[in-house]
Write a protein that holds these residues in place. Structure first.
Motif, PDB file in Angstrom:
ATOM      1  N   LYS A 140       0.821  -1.207   0.000  1.00 13.38           N
ATOM      2  CA  LYS A 140       0.000   0.000   0.000  1.00 13.38           C
ATOM      3  C   LYS A 140       0.857   1.260   0.000  1.00 13.38           C
ATOM      4  O   LYS A 140       0.365   2.347  -0.315  1.00 13.38           O
ATOM      5  CB  LYS A 140      -0.921   0.000   1.221  1.00 13.38           C
ATOM      6  CG  LYS A 140      -1.957  -1.118   1.206  1.00 13.38           C
ATOM      7  CD  LYS A 140      -2.820  -1.080   2.457  1.00 13.38           C
ATOM      8  CE  LYS A 140      -3.849  -2.203   2.433  1.00 13.38           C
ATOM      9  NZ  LYS A 140      -4.683  -2.217   3.675  1.00 13.38           N
ATOM     10  N   LEU A 141       2.118   1.117   0.369  1.00  8.29           N
ATOM     11  CA  LEU A 141       3.088   2.209   0.306  1.00  8.29           C
ATOM     12  C   LEU A 141       4.315   1.745  -0.471  1.00  8.29           C
ATOM     13  O   LEU A 141       4.679   0.563  -0.406  1.00  8.29           O
ATOM     14  CB  LEU A 141       3.513   2.646   1.709  1.00  8.29           C
ATOM     15  CG  LEU A 141       2.494   3.361   2.588  1.00  8.29           C
ATOM     16  CD1 LEU A 141       3.061   3.592   3.988  1.00  8.29           C
ATOM     17  CD2 LEU A 141       2.055   4.685   1.977  1.00  8.29           C
ATOM     18  N   ASP A 142       4.926   2.660  -1.182  1.00 12.45           N
ATOM     19  CA  ASP A 142       6.160   2.342  -1.894  1.00 12.45           C
ATOM     20  C   ASP A 142       7.385   2.584  -1.025  1.00 12.45           C
ATOM     21  O   ASP A 142       8.355   1.829  -1.076  1.00 12.45           O
ATOM     22  CB  ASP A 142       6.280   3.203  -3.161  1.00 12.45           C
ATOM     23  CG  ASP A 142       5.118   2.992  -4.113  1.00 12.45           C
ATOM     24  OD1 ASP A 142       4.860   1.828  -4.454  1.00 12.45           O
ATOM     25  OD2 ASP A 142       4.473   3.989  -4.497  1.00 12.45           O
ATOM     26  N   LEU A 143       7.338   3.655  -0.239  1.00  9.20           N
ATOM     27  CA  LEU A 143       8.467   4.052   0.596  1.00  9.20           C
ATOM     28  C   LEU A 143       7.954   4.557   1.926  1.00  9.20           C
ATOM     29  O   LEU A 143       6.796   4.982   2.058  1.00  9.20           O
ATOM     30  CB  LEU A 143       9.277   5.166  -0.079  1.00  9.20           C
ATOM     31  CG  LEU A 143       9.917   4.885  -1.437  1.00  9.20           C
ATOM     32  CD1 LEU A 143      10.448   6.185  -2.031  1.00  9.20           C
ATOM     33  CD2 LEU A 143      11.031   3.869  -1.296  1.00  9.20           C
ATOM     34  N   GLY A 144       8.834   4.517   2.921  1.00  8.01           N
ATOM     35  CA  GLY A 144       8.493   5.085   4.220  1.00  8.01           C
ATOM     36  C   GLY A 144       9.667   5.864   4.772  1.00  8.01           C
ATOM     37  O   GLY A 144      10.832   5.558   4.471  1.00  8.01           O
ATOM     38  N   ILE A 145       9.372   6.900   5.549  1.00 11.18           N
ATOM     39  CA  ILE A 145      10.410   7.639   6.257  1.00 11.18           C
ATOM     40  C   ILE A 145      10.101   7.536   7.741  1.00 11.18           C
ATOM     41  O   ILE A 145       9.012   7.918   8.187  1.00 11.18           O
ATOM     42  CB  ILE A 145      10.464   9.115   5.819  1.00 11.18           C
ATOM     43  CG1 ILE A 145      10.825   9.218   4.338  1.00 11.18           C
ATOM     44  CG2 ILE A 145      11.477   9.883   6.660  1.00 11.18           C
ATOM     45  CD1 ILE A 145      10.858  10.640   3.801  1.00 11.18           C
ATOM     46  N   LEU A 146      11.055   6.989   8.500  1.00  8.30           N
ATOM     47  CA  LEU A 146      10.820   6.755   9.917  1.00  8.30           C
ATOM     48  C   LEU A 146      12.127   6.833  10.697  1.00  8.30           C
ATOM     49  O   LEU A 146      13.195   7.019  10.134  1.00  8.30           O
ATOM     50  CB  LEU A 146      10.140   5.395  10.133  1.00  8.30           C
ATOM     51  CG  LEU A 146      10.590   4.176   9.333  1.00  8.30           C
ATOM     52  CD1 LEU A 146      12.022   3.805   9.628  1.00  8.30           C
ATOM     53  CD2 LEU A 146       9.678   2.999   9.606  1.00  8.30           C
ATOM     54  N   SER A 147      11.998   6.691  11.998  1.00  7.40           N
ATOM     55  CA  SER A 147      13.171   6.691  12.870  1.00  7.40           C
ATOM     56  C   SER A 147      13.667   5.262  13.032  1.00  7.40           C
ATOM     57  O   SER A 147      12.875   4.339  13.260  1.00  7.40           O
ATOM     58  CB  SER A 147      12.806   7.298  14.232  1.00  7.40           C
ATOM     59  OG  SER A 147      13.938   7.355  15.075  1.00  7.40           O
ATOM     60  N   THR A 148      14.955   5.060  12.888  1.00  2.25           N
ATOM     61  CA  THR A 148      15.538   3.732  12.993  1.00  2.25           C
ATOM     62  C   THR A 148      16.526   3.687  14.171  1.00  2.25           C
ATOM     63  O   THR A 148      16.929   4.734  14.688  1.00  2.25           O
ATOM     64  CB  THR A 148      16.275   3.387  11.685  1.00  2.25           C
ATOM     65  OG1 THR A 148      17.162   4.455  11.328  1.00  2.25           O
ATOM     66  CG2 THR A 148      15.287   3.163  10.561  1.00  2.25           C
ATOM     67  N   PRO A 149      16.890   2.470  14.590  1.00  2.00           N
ATOM     68  CA  PRO A 149      16.606   1.167  13.987  1.00  2.00           C
ATOM     69  C   PRO A 149      15.183   0.688  14.282  1.00  2.00           C
ATOM     70  O   PRO A 149      14.535   1.168  15.200  1.00  2.00           O
ATOM     71  CB  PRO A 149      17.637   0.250  14.661  1.00  2.00           C
ATOM     72  CG  PRO A 149      17.876   0.879  16.001  1.00  2.00           C
ATOM     73  CD  PRO A 149      17.793   2.360  15.766  1.00  2.00           C
ATOM     74  N   ILE A 150      14.718  -0.269  13.449  1.00  2.00           N
ATOM     75  CA  ILE A 150      13.413  -0.876  13.652  1.00  2.00           C
ATOM     76  C   ILE A 150      13.609  -2.373  13.876  1.00  2.00           C
ATOM     77  O   ILE A 150      14.527  -2.977  13.335  1.00  2.00           O
ATOM     78  CB  ILE A 150      12.479  -0.642  12.453  1.00  2.00           C
ATOM     79  CG1 ILE A 150      13.158  -1.033  11.132  1.00  2.00           C
ATOM     80  CG2 ILE A 150      12.020   0.814  12.417  1.00  2.00           C
ATOM     81  CD1 ILE A 150      12.262  -0.905   9.920  1.00  2.00           C
ATOM     82  N   ALA A 151      12.738  -2.940  14.699  1.00  5.39           N
ATOM     83  CA  ALA A 151      12.879  -4.347  15.080  1.00  5.39           C
ATOM     84  C   ALA A 151      12.169  -5.249  14.074  1.00  5.39           C
ATOM     85  O   ALA A 151      11.107  -5.813  14.347  1.00  5.39           O
ATOM     86  CB  ALA A 151      12.316  -4.563  16.479  1.00  5.39           C
ATOM     87  N   THR A 152      12.738  -5.368  12.879  1.00  4.55           N
ATOM     88  CA  THR A 152      12.176  -6.254  11.870  1.00  4.55           C
ATOM     89  C   THR A 152      13.268  -6.627  10.882  1.00  4.55           C
ATOM     90  O   THR A 152      14.195  -5.837  10.659  1.00  4.55           O
ATOM     91  CB  THR A 152      10.994  -5.597  11.128  1.00  4.55           C
ATOM     92  OG1 THR A 152      10.463  -6.511  10.170  1.00  4.55           O
ATOM     93  CG2 THR A 152      11.439  -4.328  10.417  1.00  4.55           C
ATOM     94  N   GLY A 153      13.161  -7.802  10.317  1.00  6.90           N
ATOM     95  CA  GLY A 153      14.195  -8.246   9.399  1.00  6.90           C
ATOM     96  C   GLY A 153      13.783  -8.229   7.945  1.00  6.90           C
ATOM     97  O   GLY A 153      14.619  -8.379   7.064  1.00  6.90           O
TER      98      GLY A 153
END
Length: 303
Positions: A140-153
């Motif tokens: 549903k989204l092509d790109l995201g801008i967020l704060s990292t790190p994120i807990a996902t692989g």
């Protein structure tokens, strides 16, 4: 069956309205309705309950929509790959961004990017970190801008910039500096739960318990503006990203405290899901955003 039909049913699901979906897809309502009806006949499945208001998806229709989302996302990725080969940045890009980054980043990057890529159509959505990651996985989204790190692989990130955090607030005797280890003893006003910046600040400042509010006040904020107003009223402190400081008036600029014994900063990254990644846009956006932000971070750094 064609890609346009799948895009039409996804739009109807998104807007819960045939007329709004038609406007979004730039076709007449009659055309969209006929194409959706034809698809239902081809699949021998009723996708939408048209008697409901707003329109709802049937149980069988929900499965069709899940598959349609994946097919459309892959089709867009294929088109983006061809544009990448031709080194073109154009078409529709759906970008998600977390609110604590959007309020200061969007005014910096939007106009330059749209002027640089006139054939690009940007759809921007402010969403929480968890919703952003979910929407990336679902196409549903092509790109995201967020704060990292994120807990996902399964999601990939590329660093855009590191943004210092500054202490805004009041100290006894009008002092204008504070040691990092003293923050845990202060009344710190925080964003409400669900904001990743809240969790990061609690960890960085070693906040053991919620003592940022008076005992007879329960308040959860979604904005930095509200946090600043609370600090001004009740005293205490909050932490603000460096890019946000450019919005402060002269008096509030004077309430930024110097941090001694360490610095606090957050990473802001571009995030994408590899199966749907638009590689040329990922690469170019990363470079453009990093360059635009670097100018403002250097210009607005607190001495």
């Amino acid at each position: 069956m064609n890609i346009h039909q799948l895009e039409y049913i996804l739009a109807v699901d998104q807007f819960k309205s045939f007329s709004k979906a038609a406007d979004y897809c730039h076709v007449t309502q009659a055309t969209l309705s006929a194409m959706v009806k034809k698809l239902e006949e081809q699949l021998d499945i009723v996708i939408f309950d048209r008697k409901a208001n707003p329109i709802v998806v049937t149980e069988n229709g929900r499965e069709i929509l899940i598959q349609a989302q994946q097919v459309v996302a892959h089709a867009h990725a294929l088109l983006a790959s061809s544009k990448s080969i031709q080194n073109k940045i154009e078409g529709r890009v759906k970008l998600g961004i977390i609110p604590t980054v959007a309020n200061s980043l969007m005014p910096i990057i939007l106009k330059p990017i749209l002027e640089k890529y006139p054939q690009l159509v940007l759809e921007i959505y402010e969403v929480t970190t968890s919703q952003l990651m979910k929407n990336l996985r679902e196409g549903k989204l092509d790109l995201g801008i967020l704060s990292t790190p994120i807990a996902t692989g399964d999601l990939e990130t590329t660093l855009l910039y590191e943004e210092p955090l500054h202490v805004y607030g009041y100290l006894e005797n009008g002092n204008k500096s504070i040691r990092m280890e003293e923050l845990s003893k202060q009344r710190i006003f925080l964003l409400q739960e669900g904001h990743c910046l809240r969790d990061q600040i609690i960890e960085w400042c070693d906040l053991k318990k919620s003592k940022h509010l008076p005992a007879n006040l329960i308040f959860e904020s979604n904005t930095f503006d509200t946090l600043i107003n609370l600090v001004d009223e009740f005293q205490g402190m909050t932490l603000l990203p460096a890019l946000y400081l450019r919005h402060l008036n002269e008096y509030r600029q004077s309430q930024i405290l110097t941090m001694e014994g360490g610095d606090i900063s957050r990473e802001v990254s571009l995030c994408f899901y590899r199966p749907y990644a638009k590689w040329n846009i990922v690469k170019q956006f990363s470079q453009d955003i990093a360059q635009l932000v670097a100018k403002h971070l250097n210009k607005n750094s607190v001495q």
